[in-house]
Scaffold this active site. Structure first.
Site, PDB file in Angstrom:
ATOM      1  N   GLU A  23       0.833  -1.210   0.000  1.00 29.21           N
ATOM      2  CA  GLU A  23       0.000   0.000   0.000  1.00 29.21           C
ATOM      3  C   GLU A  23       0.867   1.259   0.000  1.00 29.21           C
ATOM      4  O   GLU A  23       2.052   1.210   0.354  1.00 29.21           O
ATOM      5  CB  GLU A  23      -0.932   0.012   1.212  1.00 29.21           C
ATOM      6  CG  GLU A  23      -0.220   0.046   2.543  1.00 29.21           C
ATOM      7  CD  GLU A  23      -1.084   0.605   3.666  1.00 29.21           C
ATOM      8  OE1 GLU A  23      -1.662   1.699   3.490  1.00 29.21           O
ATOM      9  OE2 GLU A  23      -1.151  -0.034   4.725  1.00 29.21           O
ATOM     10  N   LYS A 157      -3.790  -1.759  14.891  1.00 27.52           N
ATOM     11  CA  LYS A 157      -3.110  -0.849  15.799  1.00 27.52           C
ATOM     12  C   LYS A 157      -3.777  -0.854  17.158  1.00 27.52           C
ATOM     13  O   LYS A 157      -4.999  -0.898  17.270  1.00 27.52           O
ATOM     14  CB  LYS A 157      -3.138   0.571  15.226  1.00 27.52           C
ATOM     15  CG  LYS A 157      -2.057   0.812  14.211  1.00 27.52           C
ATOM     16  CD  LYS A 157      -2.518   1.793  13.169  1.00 27.52           C
ATOM     17  CE  LYS A 157      -3.671   1.190  12.392  1.00 27.52           C
ATOM     18  NZ  LYS A 157      -4.286   2.087  11.440  1.00 27.52           N
TER      19      LYS A 157
HETATM   20  N1  PSU Z   1      -1.534   1.029   9.869  1.00 26.12           N
HETATM   21  C1  PSU Z   1      -0.337   1.603  10.025  1.00 26.12           C
HETATM   22  N2  PSU Z   1      -0.048   2.709   9.315  1.00 26.12           N
HETATM   23  C2  PSU Z   1      -0.945   3.233   8.439  1.00 26.12           C
HETATM   24  C3  PSU Z   1      -2.203   2.594   8.266  1.00 26.12           C
HETATM   25  C4  PSU Z   1      -2.458   1.500   9.002  1.00 26.12           C
HETATM   26  O1  PSU Z   1       0.473   1.154  10.810  1.00 26.12           O
HETATM   27  O2  PSU Z   1      -0.636   4.238   7.815  1.00 26.12           O
HETATM   28  C5  PSU Z   1      -3.164   3.117   7.227  1.00 26.12           C
HETATM   29  C6  PSU Z   1      -3.565   1.974   6.291  1.00 26.12           C
HETATM   30  O3  PSU Z   1      -3.521   2.458   4.975  1.00 26.12           O
HETATM   31  C7  PSU Z   1      -4.975   1.638   6.707  1.00 26.12           C
HETATM   32  C8  PSU Z   1      -5.462   2.998   7.106  1.00 26.12           C
HETATM   33  O4  PSU Z   1      -5.751   1.067   5.688  1.00 26.12           O
HETATM   34  O5  PSU Z   1      -4.378   3.553   7.815  1.00 26.12           O
HETATM   35  C9  PSU Z   1      -6.702   2.937   7.958  1.00 26.12           C
HETATM   36  O6  PSU Z   1      -7.252   4.211   8.011  1.00 26.12           O
HETATM   37  P1  PSU Z   1      -8.746   4.406   8.549  1.00 26.12           P
HETATM   38  O7  PSU Z   1      -8.654   4.029   9.997  1.00 26.12           O
HETATM   39  O8  PSU Z   1      -9.040   5.856   8.325  1.00 26.12           O
HETATM   40  O9  PSU Z   1      -9.614   3.495   7.750  1.00 26.12           O
END
Ligand code: PSU
Ligand code: MN
Length: 306
Positions: A23, A157
């Site tokens: 990604e 996370k």
């Molecule tokens: N986990 C990480 N770093 C990130 C992300 C996840 O350690 O940058 C990013 C990924 O691209 C994931 C997104 O899909 O954050 C999730 O964002 P949201 O919670 O807004 O869906």
């Protein structure tokens, strides 16, 4: 969806050689500059060293690309106008000729659409704390319920509600395999405190699961491979808990919501731990990239033998 494949990725897919999707949101929004570009290159290099071709996915000038060139990767890592694109944003961003980075959700959707079966990231999005009020649940979860791909991650996370996320994944029919563990990892920390049903012993065994899912005709859902950090490499749990509490307070004070929550919390961790969480984050991603490449290689071998 109009998607351009990088030359190397196109050739690999044509030949049935192993490919790993990566990604770009972690590069543009998840990792601090200027380290982000160097780390993005290291992730790709790690995939190569473990036997697969890296396909970093992103959008440049409205063009959705699978297998960004180094110049394109550099642009997404350094430009100030890169939009975090979830699945719902892809069409609009293309029509508007935007530069954008793909999340777990949109990377999975695009990778599966071009026939890539394995994807490496750091941590999955999930159900946020207080989601019972905010309804903030990452589109990563619903997308995996309808996208046939193996996502290698270190769990979700710790900034999220891990228990609620696991419940939602069960409801959505997304399988989870612990890699050599039955404990669900907590991203920066080795163990989130939650137990898993299934443990995979090797990349070959995960490739067997992919094949079985395909043979059963169940082509429409994802599988999560949860790959924890060794205990001696995790972020100090006490430091982690302190940083998290401060970070959540900071979100409230600054009224940060929606898609800005994840980048803001990660940035807080990286500055408040003076780079300790960044080192851990990088280790997580590189370990996942290596395992994903091994799984993709095992899956190619298995497909050849069929
Ligand atoms: N986990 C990480 N770093 C990130 C992300 C996840 O350690 O940058 C990013 C990924 O691209 C994931 C997104 O899909 O954050 C999730 O964002 P949201 O919670 O807004 O869906
Ligand atoms: Mn969200």
């Amino acid at each position: 969806m109009s998607i351009r494949l990088g030359d190397e990725v196109a050739a690999a897919l044509e030949q049935g050689s192993p490919v790993v999707a990566l990604e770009s949101t972690i590069v543009s929004h998840g990792l601090p500059r200027p380290d982000n570009l160097r780390i993005a290159r290291e992730i790709e290099q790690t995939v190569r060293e473990n036997g697969a071709i890296p396909a970093t996915i992103g959008m440049v000038d409205g063009e959705l690309i699978v297998g960004l060139s180094d110049a394109e990767l550099t642009r997404l890592a350094t430009s100030d106008d890169v939009i975090k694109l979830s699945v719902r944003d892809l069409a609009t961003a293309a029509a508007m000729k935007a530069d954008g980075a793909t999340t777990v959700a949109s990377t999975s959707a695009v990778a599966a659409a071009v026939g890539i079966g394995v994807f490496a990231t750091g941590g999955l999005g999930g159900v946020h704390r207080e989601a019972n009020v905010t309804f903030d649940e990452s589109a990563d979860l619903t997308t995996l319920s309808r996208t046939p791909i193996v996502v290698v991650c270190a769990g979700v996370k710790s900034i999220l509600d891990v228990g609620a996320t696991l419940e939602r994944l069960e409801t959505l029919g997304v399988g989870i395999l612990g890699y050599r563990t039955k404990r669900f990892p907590g991203f920066f920390i080795t163990d989130s405190g939650f137990e898993l049903t299934w443990e995979a012993a090797s990349p070959e065994q995960i490739a067997q699961v992919m094949l079985a899912q395909n043979d059963q005709g169940l082509h429409d859902s994802g599988i999560i491979v949860a790959n924890p950090l060794p205990v001696d490499e995790q972020l100090d749990p006490a430091l982690h808990d302190r940083t998290l509490a401060d970070g959540l307070q900071l979100l409230r004070d600054r009224k940060i919501t929606g898609k800005d929550v994840t980048p803001a919390l990660l940035a807080h961790f990286h500055s408040a731990t003076e780079g300790k969480s960044l080192d851990v984050n990088v280790r997580i991603i590189l370990r996942n990239a290596a395992l994903a490449a091994q799984i993709a290689a095992a899956a190619s071998k298995l497909a050849e033998a069929e």
